[in-house]
Design a protein around this motif. Structure first.
Motif, PDB file in Angstrom:
ATOM      1  N   GLY B 150      40.421  44.283  59.942  1.00 30.92           N
ATOM      2  CA  GLY B 150      40.529  44.329  58.482  1.00 30.92           C
ATOM      3  C   GLY B 150      40.891  42.960  57.970  1.00 30.92           C
ATOM      4  O   GLY B 150      41.531  42.170  58.678  1.00 30.92           O
ATOM      5  N   GLY B 151      40.447  42.653  56.766  1.00 32.39           N
ATOM      6  CA  GLY B 151      40.740  41.321  56.248  1.00 32.39           C
ATOM      7  C   GLY B 151      40.669  41.240  54.739  1.00 32.39           C
ATOM      8  O   GLY B 151      40.264  42.190  54.064  1.00 32.39           O
ATOM      9  N   LEU B 152      41.077  40.098  54.259  1.00 32.03           N
ATOM     10  CA  LEU B 152      41.060  39.825  52.823  1.00 32.03           C
ATOM     11  C   LEU B 152      40.140  38.657  52.546  1.00 32.03           C
ATOM     12  O   LEU B 152      39.959  37.781  53.388  1.00 32.03           O
ATOM     13  N   LYS B 153      39.566  38.657  51.366  1.00 34.16           N
ATOM     14  CA  LYS B 153      38.765  37.499  50.965  1.00 34.16           C
ATOM     15  C   LYS B 153      39.172  37.058  49.574  1.00 34.16           C
ATOM     16  O   LYS B 153      39.647  37.866  48.766  1.00 34.16           O
ATOM     17  N   ALA B 154      38.991  35.787  49.331  1.00 29.99           N
ATOM     18  CA  ALA B 154      39.345  35.218  48.029  1.00 29.99           C
ATOM     19  C   ALA B 154      38.287  34.193  47.642  1.00 29.99           C
ATOM     20  O   ALA B 154      37.712  33.536  48.507  1.00 29.99           O
ATOM     21  N   PRO B 155      38.034  34.072  46.351  1.00 29.64           N
ATOM     22  CA  PRO B 155      37.049  33.067  45.929  1.00 29.64           C
ATOM     23  C   PRO B 155      37.648  31.678  45.936  1.00 29.64           C
ATOM     24  O   PRO B 155      38.849  31.507  45.706  1.00 29.64           O
ATOM     25  N   PHE B 156      36.816  30.692  46.198  1.00 32.06           N
ATOM     26  CA  PHE B 156      37.297  29.311  46.147  1.00 32.06           C
ATOM     27  C   PHE B 156      37.495  28.851  44.707  1.00 32.06           C
ATOM     28  O   PHE B 156      38.252  27.938  44.439  1.00 32.06           O
ATOM     29  N   ARG B 157      36.764  29.463  43.816  1.00 30.99           N
ATOM     30  CA  ARG B 157      36.908  29.077  42.416  1.00 30.99           C
ATOM     31  C   ARG B 157      36.959  30.335  41.568  1.00 30.99           C
ATOM     32  O   ARG B 157      36.236  31.296  41.824  1.00 30.99           O
ATOM     33  N   LEU B 158      37.787  30.273  40.568  1.00 28.29           N
ATOM     34  CA  LEU B 158      37.888  31.409  39.653  1.00 28.29           C
ATOM     35  C   LEU B 158      37.027  31.183  38.423  1.00 28.29           C
ATOM     36  O   LEU B 158      36.425  32.117  37.897  1.00 28.29           O
ATOM     37  N   GLN B 173      25.918  31.689  40.769  1.00 34.93           N
ATOM     38  CA  GLN B 173      27.278  31.176  40.954  1.00 34.93           C
ATOM     39  C   GLN B 173      27.571  31.072  42.454  1.00 34.93           C
ATOM     40  O   GLN B 173      27.269  31.999  43.206  1.00 34.93           O
ATOM     41  N   PRO B 174      28.165  29.982  42.901  1.00 28.81           N
ATOM     42  CA  PRO B 174      28.423  29.844  44.342  1.00 28.81           C
ATOM     43  C   PRO B 174      29.490  30.801  44.864  1.00 28.81           C
ATOM     44  O   PRO B 174      29.483  31.161  46.037  1.00 28.81           O
ATOM     45  N   SER B 175      30.392  31.185  44.016  1.00 29.48           N
ATOM     46  CA  SER B 175      31.443  32.100  44.453  1.00 29.48           C
ATOM     47  C   SER B 175      31.348  33.393  43.660  1.00 29.48           C
ATOM     48  O   SER B 175      31.020  33.383  42.476  1.00 29.48           O
ATOM     49  N   THR B 176      31.668  34.491  44.320  1.00 31.44           N
ATOM     50  CA  THR B 176      31.625  35.770  43.597  1.00 31.44           C
ATOM     51  C   THR B 176      32.716  35.828  42.537  1.00 31.44           C
ATOM     52  O   THR B 176      32.588  36.537  41.559  1.00 31.44           O
ATOM     53  N   GLY B 177      33.797  35.100  42.782  1.00 29.13           N
ATOM     54  CA  GLY B 177      34.918  35.160  41.842  1.00 29.13           C
ATOM     55  C   GLY B 177      35.740  36.424  42.006  1.00 29.13           C
ATOM     56  O   GLY B 177      36.711  36.635  41.285  1.00 29.13           O
ATOM     57  N   ASN B 178      35.371  37.262  42.947  1.00 31.43           N
ATOM     58  CA  ASN B 178      36.092  38.518  43.191  1.00 31.43           C
ATOM     59  C   ASN B 178      37.032  38.372  44.387  1.00 31.43           C
ATOM     60  O   ASN B 178      36.682  37.743  45.382  1.00 31.43           O
ATOM     61  N   PHE B 179      38.181  38.992  44.289  1.00 30.53           N
ATOM     62  CA  PHE B 179      39.026  39.182  45.468  1.00 30.53           C
ATOM     63  C   PHE B 179      38.628  40.511  46.110  1.00 30.53           C
ATOM     64  O   PHE B 179      38.206  41.433  45.409  1.00 30.53           O
TER      65      PHE B 179
END
Lengths: 121, 324
Positions: B150-158, B173-179
């Motif tokens: 199990g793991g967590l993910k975070a966007p590099f940019r908000l 957009q390069p990042s989903t912006g979602n946690f």
């Protein structure tokens, strides 16, 4: 005698320096201050208010001001182009009312924002 | 021979690259690999595994349901593609516990219009993910293994990316912006006598926040079956370091939400086939090439579907020495 010669030499040198260092030019006429053009966001218009699947709309921002910078965002779908006129290209899934926002900023960092709603059927 | 087989087992991790793209946007094309790879299994203690990879993905056809849709409109996209370079660093913390850090960078995420001479292009850092994996069952005699993670993910940019004064659409957009978070389970069965391995990998990905564009990508479920065959002692000396793998993967993606409303043309059911070839160099480096293509797809409403993807990866384990 020798000391007088040296004194004269120093005196003449100092006077010469003072002469050349002195700014003899006439003061340059200052340019008339230009009136500041206040930022005015006149209108934000679209050539279509309702878009049917796959259509595009041309959106134009009319404004007065100095060194204007345009920033565009769409609540959904893509903005194509940049500057005062852009094309809105909604994706096929983006139905409903979508808001296009234009923010204009001038050289004095003043900014104004307008929004327009485009319905995608 | 057995040790050699173990080495292939250790390196097998990189073969399970997840195609978990939080895509299924309206234009289902580019998307974001959630966190690069899905290394399988746990590592030996104090072993680092570094995986560098590059993925190219291409899309050029619209589909409504499972049928091709011409979608010949002014706003139509001619094609979309992305180049994504990523890295995964795993570490064996305990005999049964590994940690993995994944991150990546979009060199480009591009959409070309069919009738408008314009290209939308995003680029930049994507997301970062941290995953823990725990080996809950291992039977060396039966050569069976079960691992959960199990793991967590975070966007590099908000903040969404803005190019030339225009905020890019969520598709590029390069990042989903979602946690978000992910859960995964892995089953491995080896058949040493025929140098073959069967792996089943299940994974669930969730995005629990909206991004700053009000967009929330839907949950994704994936089940993969890998059948690998080590070509040791087959054919010629040239093939002794080669493993071939065939992967079948089913991905189900739920619909996305925009400002709390369902995005109708999002979500999909796709079955991929992904043949892979692995080359092991001196038991130190491992090179993989993967070709991936959907063989069945169902898209809600009309979406731009993925045509194929290519992936190249290099893996190196650091701190592990095996006596041959």
């Amino acid at each position: 005698m020798k000391s007088i010669k040296i004194l004269l030499f120093v005196l003449i040198g100092s006077l010469s320096f003072a002469f050349f260092a002195c700014d003899t030019d006439e003061p340059e006429p200052q340019p008339e201050p230009q009136p500041v053009i206040e930022l005015e966001f006149i209108s934000l218009t679209s050539d279509k208010e309702i878009l049917y699947g796959g259509e595009t709309a041309t959106i134009t921002a009319e404004a007065r001001g100095e060194e204007l910078v345009y920033q565009w965002t769409a609540s959904a779908g893509s903005i194509v182009g940049s500057g005062k006129t852009v094309t809105y290209t909604p994706a096929p899934c983006i139905t409903g009312e979508n808001t296009i926002t234009c923010k204009i900023t001038d050289k004095y960092k003043e900014s104004l924002t307008k929004k327009i709603i485009i319905t995608v059927e | 021979m057995k040790n050699k087989f173990i080495v292939f087992f250790l390196f097998f991790g990189l073969l399970a690259f997840s195609n978990f793209e939080a895509n299924a946007q309206c234009f289902a094309s580019p998307g974001n690999p959630v966190a690069g790879s899905a290394n399988v299994g746990v590592l030996h203690p104090r072993i680092f595994r570094l995986v560098l990879f590059h993925k190219f993905s291409y899309s050029d056809s619209y589909y409504s349901g499972s049928k091709f849709n011409e979608y010949d409109f002014p706003a139509a996209i001619k094609n979309a593609n992305y180049n994504y370079t990523g890295m995964s660093l795993a570490y064996g913390l305990k005999p049964k516990l590994s940690l993995e850090l994944d991150l990546g960078y979009f060199i480009n995420k591009t959409q070309n219009y069919r009738y408008i001479d314009y290209q939308l292009k995003g680029y930049g850092l994507s997301n970062i993910g941290l995953t823990a994996k725990y080996n809950i069952y291992k039977n060396p005699v039966k050569m069976l293994e079960v691992t959960v993670g199990g793991g967590l993910k975070a966007p590099f940019r908000l903040e969404p990316q803005v190019v030339n004064g225009v905020r890019l659409d969520v598709d590029v957009q390069p990042s989903t912006g979602n946690f978000g978070f992910n859960l995964q389970a892995l089953f491995v069965k080896e058949f040493e006598n025929i140098s073959t391995r069967l792996i089943v990998l299940s994974r669930y990905d969730n995005n629990f926040t909206e991004n700053r564009m009000g967009y929330k990508f839907g949950d994704a479920f994936s089940n993969s079956i890998f059948i690998s065959k080590h070509l040791a002692n087959k054919y010629t000396e040239l093939t002794k370091d080669i493993t071939i793998i065939c992967q079948f993967r089913h991905e189900y993606k739920k619909v996305n939400h925009l400002n709390g409303k369902v995005v109708k043309a999002s979500g999909s059911n796709i079955l991929y086939i992904a043949p892979q070839i692995n080359y092991n160099f001196k038991m130190v480096w491992n090179f993989s090439f993967i070709f991936e293509k959907p063989i069945y797809h169902y898209y809600n409403e009309t979406q731009l579907g993925n045509k194929y993807s290519l992936l190249l990866s290099i893996t190196k384990d650091i701190g592990y020495k095996i006596k041959m």
